[in-house]
Each structure stands twice: as C-alpha cells, then as structure tokens.
Scaffold this active site. Structure first.
Site, mmCIF file in Angstrom:
data_model
loop_
_atom_site.group_PDB
_atom_site.id
_atom_site.type_symbol
_atom_site.label_atom_id
_atom_site.label_comp_id
_atom_site.label_asym_id
_atom_site.label_seq_id
_atom_site.Cartn_x
_atom_site.Cartn_y
_atom_site.Cartn_z
ATOM 1 N N ASP A 3 -0.890 1.625 9.161
ATOM 2 C CA ASP A 3 -0.467 0.369 9.779
ATOM 3 C C ASP A 3 0.613 0.751 10.793
ATOM 4 O O ASP A 3 1.070 1.899 10.818
ATOM 5 C CB ASP A 3 0.099 -0.583 8.703
ATOM 6 C CG ASP A 3 0.647 -1.875 9.305
ATOM 7 O OD1 ASP A 3 -0.088 -2.528 10.056
ATOM 8 O OD2 ASP A 3 1.818 -2.211 9.038
ATOM 9 N N SER A 4 1.041 -0.233 11.581
ATOM 10 C CA SER A 4 2.139 0.042 12.505
ATOM 11 C C SER A 4 3.464 0.228 11.766
ATOM 12 O O SER A 4 4.429 0.702 12.355
ATOM 13 C CB SER A 4 2.281 -1.111 13.497
ATOM 14 O OG SER A 4 2.670 -2.279 12.809
ATOM 15 N N CYS A 67 -4.212 -2.773 9.211
ATOM 16 C CA CYS A 67 -3.532 -3.447 10.312
ATOM 17 C C CYS A 67 -4.584 -4.267 11.045
ATOM 18 O O CYS A 67 -5.613 -3.726 11.461
ATOM 19 C CB CYS A 67 -2.926 -2.403 11.238
ATOM 20 S SG CYS A 67 -2.238 -3.087 12.759
ATOM 21 N N GLU A 146 10.115 -5.687 9.767
ATOM 22 C CA GLU A 146 10.508 -4.290 9.986
ATOM 23 C C GLU A 146 12.024 -4.122 9.928
ATOM 24 O O GLU A 146 12.521 -3.059 9.587
ATOM 25 C CB GLU A 146 9.961 -3.775 11.326
ATOM 26 C CG GLU A 146 8.444 -3.592 11.334
ATOM 27 C CD GLU A 146 7.953 -2.442 10.455
ATOM 28 O OE1 GLU A 146 8.650 -1.410 10.361
ATOM 29 O OE2 GLU A 146 6.873 -2.588 9.847
ATOM 30 N N CYS A 178 -2.239 -10.865 9.554
ATOM 31 C CA CYS A 178 -1.400 -9.711 9.882
ATOM 32 C C CYS A 178 -0.874 -9.234 8.553
ATOM 33 O O CYS A 178 -0.382 -10.038 7.747
ATOM 34 C CB CYS A 178 -0.241 -10.102 10.798
ATOM 35 S SG CYS A 178 0.984 -8.783 10.999
ATOM 36 N N HIS A 180 1.673 -7.714 7.725
ATOM 37 C CA HIS A 180 3.113 -7.906 7.487
ATOM 38 C C HIS A 180 3.427 -9.289 6.897
ATOM 39 O O HIS A 180 4.468 -9.459 6.273
ATOM 40 C CB HIS A 180 3.894 -7.797 8.801
ATOM 41 C CG HIS A 180 4.151 -6.400 9.278
ATOM 42 N ND1 HIS A 180 3.169 -5.590 9.790
ATOM 43 C CD2 HIS A 180 5.302 -5.679 9.336
ATOM 44 C CE1 HIS A 180 3.703 -4.430 10.152
ATOM 45 N NE2 HIS A 180 4.996 -4.459 9.885
HETATM 46 N N1 DGL Z 1 0.504 -5.236 10.332
HETATM 47 C C1 DGL Z 1 0.033 -5.290 11.700
HETATM 48 C C2 DGL Z 1 -1.150 -6.257 11.762
HETATM 49 O O1 DGL Z 1 -1.747 -6.514 10.733
HETATM 50 C C3 DGL Z 1 1.179 -5.610 12.579
HETATM 51 C C4 DGL Z 1 0.966 -5.250 13.991
HETATM 52 C C5 DGL Z 1 2.234 -5.065 14.776
HETATM 53 O O2 DGL Z 1 2.840 -4.014 14.654
HETATM 54 O O3 DGL Z 1 2.546 -5.948 15.585
HETATM 55 O O4 DGL Z 1 -1.545 -6.737 12.809
#
Ligand code: DGL
Length: 280
Positions: A3-4, A67, A146, A178, A180
């Site tokens: 993931d990011s 992600c 984050e 998402c 997150h």
């Molecule tokens: N968890 C990522 C997603 O599901 C986040 C992407 C981001 O870094 O903006 O899209």
C-alpha cells in the site's frame, strides 16, 4: 502485499486472522504517499516496481494490492506482467457492499485518483443486480491517518464537508474505497449516521486470497504461524510506532527500502495512444 502506507494494514490484519500460517511481506510506500492525488500513470509505475521487487527479491507466491488507487491504476497490468496471482481490493469491496445493502443505495468514497479512474463505476456495472451508487472523493483523509491523527477535530470538520453528498443520497451502506479509511471509521460513522453500514474490502479480500491460494495449490502446509516482515520506504521508526498501534500487533523490525522514481506507465482503463488518436 503493498500500500502507499498504513492503509493496507487493514487488509493485512484480516488476512493474518484468516490465514495465520501464511508468511506475509508488507510494504508501505510511505516515502511516496499519498498516491491519491498523483497521476495514475505514476501510481501504475510504482505498483509495477513494488510488485516486481516482491516477486524478484522475496519470491512471493501471490501479490495483494492492498491499495485502491494502485488497484485502479495497475491491477490488470500487474496480472498480465507478473508470474504470480494478483488480488486487488476493488472487486472484493464491491461484492461486500452489494451483500450489505438493503435499498441498493450505496455510497463509495475513495481517493481522488480512485474515484476519477472509474474503476468502481466499472466494477459496480458488472453486478447482476444494479446498485445506485453515489461517489465522493475524500482528499486529505489519508494524510490524517499517516500523521497518526485519526480522530482530531480537523478530521471531523473535513469529513462533514466531504461526506455531505453521500449523506444526502439516502444510502444505507458506505463502501470505504480506500484501505486507510477503516482507521477513520468512528469519525465517518458519526458523520454519516449510525444507521449506515460501513463496509471495508479487507475481509472480502482476505477470503479471496485464501480461495486463490487453495485453488492454485499454494496454501502453506504448516501448523506454525507465518512470519510478518514489514518494509517502509519512509521513516521506519515512525512506521513501526504508528503502524503497530493501527495494526494492533508487533512488527518486530521495520526495514528500509528505497526505489528511484520510474517512468510513468499507461494506467489501466486507458488505451495507449488514445489521446493522440482522438485528436488526430
Ligand atoms: N490506501 C490507499 C488506497 O486504498 C491510499 C492511497 C493514497 O496514498 O492516497 O487508495
């Protein structure tokens, strides 16, 4: 799995609970987060770079794109170009929302990149019984997670503004598009109302991973718990401190990983050269 940043830990948690004997290598690309506001071609290139690294360096037998933005940008390319099965989070999320809704009115929230890509719109269009979706991009949510600020007053103010369109659409289900966003679930639930069911893709994705492993004869045969190895392309001490809190478990060491920025690729859903063809 990658993931990011911390978001994919929601999927990691679900997978470890469901398939505790599998080894898991988790990459949080925190050095380059957030993916959401970036050009999808660049996100596709990051996804290919990390996917190849996991296959080449760690010999993974399956890749989970934990992600939504990276799934929207590159799931089809990853499936075409990598020699292992690849599981994304968008189709499982849509399946989970379709199971949960009673009135078929479903809100879908995600990053700007995910919502703009049309990936959810396309996945919803393949359902046997149609849904009446309302979409909203939520720029800024990822950054709060984050920074480790999941329930500050500013998140509530931002959520009130961004979630107004889905709240007004008479939805009974909100798909957290998402990975997150489950970390903001309390705030999101307060804003949309407790009668709206919040659905994340984490559990459904974990079920799909287990099914793909079993179908391909790849499930690990051992009664020993699997190992978790965690990598971050950003601040590893921060990743450990906040990540363990969000994950609800110990990581051991968080190792550093560093990539140079690759050339952008054509993202999924776009035909190479289509812009030129249209203008010519
Ligand atoms: N968890 C990522 C997603 O599901 C986040 C992407 C981001 O870094 O903006 O899209």
């Amino acid at each position: 799995m990658f993931d990011s940043g911390f978001g994919g830990l929601t999927v990691a948690r679900a997978l470890i609970d469901l398939a505790p004997h599998e080894h898991l290598v988790y990459v949080g690309d925190t050095g380059r987060y957030p993916y959401g506001p970036r050009d999808l071609g660049q996100v596709a290139a990051f996804a290919m770079q990390i996917g190849r690294w996991l296959v080449d360096e760690h010999r993974v037998k399956l890749l989970v794109v934990a992600c939504n933005t990276a799934s929207a940008a590159a799931l089809h390319r990853l499936r075409r170009e990598l020699p292992v099965p690849v599981v994304g989070v968008i189709e499982p999320g849509v399946r989970a929302a379709a199971k949960a809704t009673g009135n078929r009115r479903v809100g879908v929230i995600g990053t700007v990149g995910t919502i703009r890509s049309g990936a959810y719109q396309r996945a919803i269009a393949t359902l046997p019984v149609p849904l009446q979706p309302t979409f909203a991009a939520c720029p800024g949510f990822v950054e709060f997670v984050e920074r480790g600020e999941s329930d500050s007053d500013q998140v509530v103010v931002l959520a009130e503004r961004l979630l107004a369109p889905v709240r007004e659409a008479g939805i009974d289900t909100l798909l957290l598009g998402c990975t997150h966003y489950p970390f903001l679930a309390r705030t999101i639930a307060d804003v949309v109302g407790r009668d709206v069911v919040l659905v994340s893709s984490a559990d459904e994705t974990a079920f799909e991973v287990r099914a793909v492993l079993q179908r391909n004869g790849l499930a690990r045969r051992s009664d020993q718990p699997g190992e978790l190895r965690v990598f971050s392309s950003g601040d590893t001490a921060w990743f450990r401190e906040v990540g363990e809190r969000l994950f609800g478990g110990r990581f051991g060491t968080v190792s550093a990983v560093c990539w140079s920025d690759p050339e952008p690729l054509t993202p999924d859903g776009e035909v190479p050269g289509a812009a030129g063809a249209a203008s010519g």
